[in-house]
Design a protein around this motif. Structure first.
Motif: not given
Length: 129
Positions: A69, A80, A96-98, A100, A122-123, A125, A127
């Motif tokens: 997070r 990634s 989970r990625f929040d 990021c 992924f929420e 995020c 790139f």
């Protein structure tokens, strides 16, 4: 079995020549991990989950319930997020990625194992392009 759980990594800067963050290698279970408000200054690849390495008879690692997070991943090359391993016995679940940010121009997920990573989310995020 070896269990490593309820780990919190918060409010720090990390720098590496290989992976910003690497989770896995060894034997047992890694679960309930929170990585929050962290800056990965550099690294080859943002995150590596490695459930298995070497001889499958010696075991592997189950990795589950990991949350990133507000993490700024500064890795410039490579996918990634990579999950890897050569065994079907060990898994990577519920990652989970929040909120990021990934600096990698390849901004991707690569599953190199014979098993599939389950529950990768992924929420909010971003790139790099």
């Amino acid at each position: 079995t070896n269990i490593c759980e309820n780990i919190e990594i918060r409010y720090c800067d990390i720098s590496s020549c290989c992976f910003g963050i690497r989770i896995g290698v060894g034997t047992g279970t890694i679960r309930n991990v929170t990585v929050e408000n962290v800056v990965c200054l550099r690294g080859g690849t943002s995150v590596l989950f490695n459930a298995f390495w070497g001889d499958p008879a010696k075991g592997g690692v189950d990795v589950e319930d990991v949350v990133f997070r507000n993490v700024d991943f500064g890795a410039k090359w490579g996918p990634s997020v990579i999950s890897g391993g050569d065994s079907q016995k060990f898994g990577i679940r519920n990652i989970r990625f929040d909120n990021c940010r990934f600096a990698s121009g390849r901004g991707s997920v690569e599953d190199k194992g014979k098993f599939k990573t389950v529950g990768l989310v992924f929420e909010n995020c971003t790139f790099a392009r």
